[in-house]
Write an enzyme that holds these catalytic residues in place. Structure first.
Site, mmCIF file in Angstrom:
data_model
loop_
_atom_site.group_PDB
_atom_site.id
_atom_site.type_symbol
_atom_site.label_atom_id
_atom_site.label_comp_id
_atom_site.label_asym_id
_atom_site.label_seq_id
_atom_site.Cartn_x
_atom_site.Cartn_y
_atom_site.Cartn_z
ATOM 1 N N ARG A 164 0.851 -1.204 0.000
ATOM 2 C CA ARG A 164 0.000 0.000 0.000
ATOM 3 C C ARG A 164 0.879 1.245 0.000
ATOM 4 O O ARG A 164 0.540 2.263 0.580
ATOM 5 C CB ARG A 164 -0.924 0.008 1.207
ATOM 6 C CG ARG A 164 -0.131 -0.062 2.477
ATOM 7 C CD ARG A 164 -0.867 0.210 3.700
ATOM 8 N NE ARG A 164 -0.046 -0.366 4.766
ATOM 9 C CZ ARG A 164 -0.401 -0.473 5.998
ATOM 10 N NH1 ARG A 164 -1.562 -0.050 6.360
ATOM 11 N NH2 ARG A 164 0.396 -1.000 6.891
ATOM 12 N N GLY B 282 -4.607 -1.743 -0.730
ATOM 13 C CA GLY B 282 -3.586 -0.733 -1.015
ATOM 14 C C GLY B 282 -3.925 0.655 -0.514
ATOM 15 O O GLY B 282 -3.205 1.613 -0.775
ATOM 16 N N ARG C 177 5.274 10.207 2.662
ATOM 17 C CA ARG C 177 6.310 9.920 3.645
ATOM 18 C C ARG C 177 7.681 10.197 3.031
ATOM 19 O O ARG C 177 7.908 9.912 1.860
ATOM 20 C CB ARG C 177 6.187 8.451 4.042
ATOM 21 C CG ARG C 177 7.197 7.988 5.041
ATOM 22 C CD ARG C 177 6.711 6.751 5.748
ATOM 23 N NE ARG C 177 6.760 5.552 4.927
ATOM 24 C CZ ARG C 177 6.420 4.350 5.376
ATOM 25 N NH1 ARG C 177 5.994 4.188 6.617
ATOM 26 N NH2 ARG C 177 6.480 3.298 4.606
ATOM 27 N N ARG D 198 14.797 -2.031 4.103
ATOM 28 C CA ARG D 198 14.484 -2.611 5.412
ATOM 29 C C ARG D 198 15.325 -3.845 5.654
ATOM 30 O O ARG D 198 15.880 -4.424 4.700
ATOM 31 C CB ARG D 198 12.999 -3.027 5.437
ATOM 32 C CG ARG D 198 12.050 -1.920 5.093
ATOM 33 C CD ARG D 198 10.781 -2.462 4.429
ATOM 34 N NE ARG D 198 9.971 -1.367 3.888
ATOM 35 C CZ ARG D 198 8.880 -0.887 4.471
ATOM 36 N NH1 ARG D 198 8.420 -1.424 5.565
ATOM 37 N NH2 ARG D 198 8.230 0.135 3.946
ATOM 38 N N ASP E 69 10.329 -6.395 8.750
ATOM 39 C CA ASP E 69 9.987 -5.565 7.588
ATOM 40 C C ASP E 69 9.711 -4.123 8.001
ATOM 41 O O ASP E 69 9.587 -3.253 7.143
ATOM 42 C CB ASP E 69 8.777 -6.148 6.843
ATOM 43 C CG ASP E 69 7.591 -6.404 7.750
ATOM 44 O OD1 ASP E 69 7.763 -7.131 8.747
ATOM 45 O OD2 ASP E 69 6.505 -5.869 7.488
ATOM 46 N N ASN E 70 9.618 -3.869 9.287
ATOM 47 C CA ASN E 70 9.400 -2.499 9.752
ATOM 48 C C ASN E 70 10.660 -1.903 10.368
ATOM 49 O O ASN E 70 10.590 -0.903 11.077
ATOM 50 C CB ASN E 70 8.256 -2.469 10.773
ATOM 51 C CG ASN E 70 6.920 -2.787 10.128
ATOM 52 O OD1 ASN E 70 6.735 -2.584 8.930
ATOM 53 N ND2 ASN E 70 5.983 -3.289 10.916
HETATM 54 P P1 AMP Z 1 2.666 -3.244 8.011
HETATM 55 O O1 AMP Z 1 1.505 -3.531 8.864
HETATM 56 O O2 AMP Z 1 2.735 -1.816 7.538
HETATM 57 O O3 AMP Z 1 3.970 -3.635 8.565
HETATM 58 O O4 AMP Z 1 2.433 -4.098 6.681
HETATM 59 C C1 AMP Z 1 2.730 -5.441 6.541
HETATM 60 C C2 AMP Z 1 2.542 -5.875 5.106
HETATM 61 O O5 AMP Z 1 1.161 -5.818 4.743
HETATM 62 C C3 AMP Z 1 3.265 -4.989 4.077
HETATM 63 O O6 AMP Z 1 3.689 -5.828 3.037
HETATM 64 C C4 AMP Z 1 2.187 -4.060 3.625
HETATM 65 O O7 AMP Z 1 2.455 -3.536 2.345
HETATM 66 C C5 AMP Z 1 0.966 -4.972 3.625
HETATM 67 N N1 AMP Z 1 -0.295 -4.225 3.791
HETATM 68 C C6 AMP Z 1 -0.760 -3.679 4.931
HETATM 69 N N2 AMP Z 1 -1.951 -3.080 4.718
HETATM 70 C C7 AMP Z 1 -2.245 -3.251 3.420
HETATM 71 C C8 AMP Z 1 -3.339 -2.871 2.585
HETATM 72 N N3 AMP Z 1 -4.385 -2.168 3.042
HETATM 73 N N4 AMP Z 1 -3.289 -3.231 1.283
HETATM 74 C C9 AMP Z 1 -2.255 -3.941 0.790
HETATM 75 N N5 AMP Z 1 -1.204 -4.324 1.520
HETATM 76 C C10 AMP Z 1 -1.192 -3.996 2.817
HETATM 77 MG MG MG Z 2 5.232 -2.200 7.468
#
Ligand code: AMP
Ligand code: MG
Length: 487
Positions: free
Chosen positions: A89, A122, A172, A179, A248-249
């Site tokens: 996203r 996304g 951002r 990462r 990943d964060n």
């Molecule tokens: P995060 O929670 O930001 O660490 O995201 C973990 C993974 O989920 C990453 O690959 C994000 O790109 C994916 N992700 C989280 N929310 C969405 C969303 N609404 N649509 C598509 N991918 C998502």
């Molecule tokens: Mg993330």
């Protein structure tokens, strides 16, 4: 609006990303534009109207020269390896070079699906976008390394989570979005050549001096470990709980990345955890150093083939670097705590004083942020603030006496010391109850409380009587704070 893109990741790193496009939103309504940051980045935003900026920062009309792409990455999420994540996203528009020569990624978050979206939409909801904007700018104001927020734009679309929310896009800015999980992805799927290429690019981009090291990949591991230890020590110092320290964060550049279910502690609790999905407290306040150790072990694993390719014996050196993390972290954390407590030069009794503080704060349920300001006030001869934080006059009295005795070892004037403490101990942080109230109002169309709170947290250190309400802890009977990931 002048974007002079210089897109090195796109140009040099083919195969490490997927080209992608922004979805066109129904509308583009500016919620917040960070003009000060735009000027710092050399984006000359002062000349552009908010409407035009909103179009650029929502995917409505991408700036000329953008080469939008989604980065590939993997990651350990709550300890489990997910081999395929990636920007689901988020969309990297490109890189710009600020007037001071620093290179930054400009990324849209919430601008629609990418090849890595899996089942996600996304998109991003307005509340989490405004939350990330507010908290990241508060962190920047406190000097904590962080990604920045350049704009928040409402899209006029609805985003479905547990319920329907207004949609928004966050712009951002990061030194880069590489990462730990980026390295993991290429180590898991492609092998040593790709890891070497990513490591070489990272070194070129962030720390070109490391290229001259005998083993540059080992030097990179060392640098990243050092920066993560410093980052997490700063988090601990301001009572910050990231909430989702998955690999990943974790940004290689050492900036706080991905503000999801993060929060600041009010009353001190070593196990403070706010994320609705962190049921076991894996990412609780007091576990952040151990998790950093664990995450850096995962980074080292991904780097090992590259390190080995230069010098097989350096695998042992890499292991030693990882093993040394607790000691390395503690030294950095102790110096962070010394500064917070107004202690000057390290002394052998500091450690005991510092270690014993946290049990006291927890036992008496003391507001973490205010406590350090209360100590400085005591040095100014005013004990009222500290007393108001404690349950009774005797609480913490022995600890405070020890602290006082420790200070007297050094001939520093109390007022000078109090000013030095106030310069590192924030008075205004994004308190959970204030953030929530501002987000509720924003979702109902009233941005005024959010803008007012942003103004306050951008000036964290200097007391202003008219802002006293922003310094108060949440009411004692407030429900436990819970944050959700659903951006
Ligand atoms: P995060 O929670 O930001 O660490 O995201 C973990 C993974 O989920 C990453 O690959 C994000 O790109 C994916 N992700 C989280 N929310 C969405 C969303 N609404 N649509 C598509 N991918 C998502
Ligand atoms: Mg993330």
């Amino acid at each position: 609006m002048n974007f002079l893109f210089d897109n090195t990741f796109c140009d040099q790193m083919e195969g490490f990303y997927a080209p992608a496009d922004a979805a066109r939103p129904s509308k583009a309504m500016s919620l917040a534009i960070n003009h000060a940051l735009a000027v710092k980045l050399g984006l000359k935003s002062a000349c552009a109207s908010n409407e035009m900026l909103a179009q650029l920062f929502s995917g409505f009309a991408l700036p000329a020269g953008a080469s939008p792409l989604a980065l590939a990455y993997a990651g350990h999420q709550f300890g489990q390896f997910s081999p395929q994540l990636g920007d689901g996203r988020a969309l990297l528009l490109g890189e710009i070079i600020a007037p001071d020569g620093a290179r930054f990624d400009i990324q849209l978050k919430g601008s629609g699906p990418t090849p890595f979206s899996r089942n996600g939409d996304g998109k991003a909801a307005l509340g989490p976008v405004l939350r990330e904007y507010l908290v990241s700018e508060a962190m920047a104001a406190m000097g904590v390394p962080t990604t920045r927020s350049l704009a928040a734009v409402a899209t006029g679309d609805r985003v479905q989570r547990e319920r329907s929310h207004p949609g928004a896009v966050l712009t951002r800015v990061a030194s880069s979005h590489i990462r730990v999980g980026t390295f993991q992805f290429f180590a898991a799927h492609f092998g040593v050549d790709h890891v070497v290429k990513l490591s070489d690019y990272t070194i070129w981009r962030h720390w070109p001096e490391l290229a001259a090291a005998a083993n540059p990949h080992l030097a990179l591991l060392d640098r990243v470990i050092g920066l993560q230890c410093e980052l997490v020590a700063r988090w601990m110092g301001v009572g910050f709980v990231h909430g989702v320290m998955n690999t990943d964060n974790v940004a290689i550049c050492g900036e706080t990345l991905d503000y999801g279910p993060c929060a600041f502690m009010d009353r001190f609790a070593v196990n403070a955890a706010f994320s609705s999905i962190d049921t076991n407290g894996r990412y609780a306040y007091g576990r952040q150093p151990q998790i950093t150790h664990w995450n850096m072990a995962r980074f080292a694993e991904a780097m090992l083939p590259a390190i080995h390719a230069v010098e097989p014996a350096d695998v042992d050196a890499a292991k030693a670097l990882v093993d040394a993390i607790p000691v390395r972290f503690r030294a950095i954390w102790l110096s962070e705590m010394r500064a917070k407590l107004g202690l000057g030069k390290p002394h052998k009794d500091d450690e005991k004083l510092i270690d014993s503080l946290f049990g006291e704060l927890e036992q008496h349920s003391v507001d973490f942020t205010s406590f350090f300001r209360g100590l400085a006030q005591l040095l100014r001869g005013d004990g009222d603030m500290l007393q108001s934080l404690l349950p009774d006059a005797e609480a913490m009295a022995p600890w405070i006496a020890d602290w006082w005795a420790q200070l007297e070892r050094e001939a520093i004037a109390p007022l000078e010391r109090a000013d030095a403490m106030d310069a590192v101990n924030p008075l205004y942080i994004p308190r959970n109850h204030l953030v929530e109230a501002a987000l509720v109002a924003a979702e109902e169309g009233d941005m005024a409380p959010w803008h007012a709170l942003l103004e306050v947290v951008q000036h964290p250190y200097v007391h202003r009587p008219e802002w006293d309400v922003y310094a108060h802890p949440a009411p004692e009977d407030a429900a436990p704070h819970v944050t959700f990931c659903g951006t």
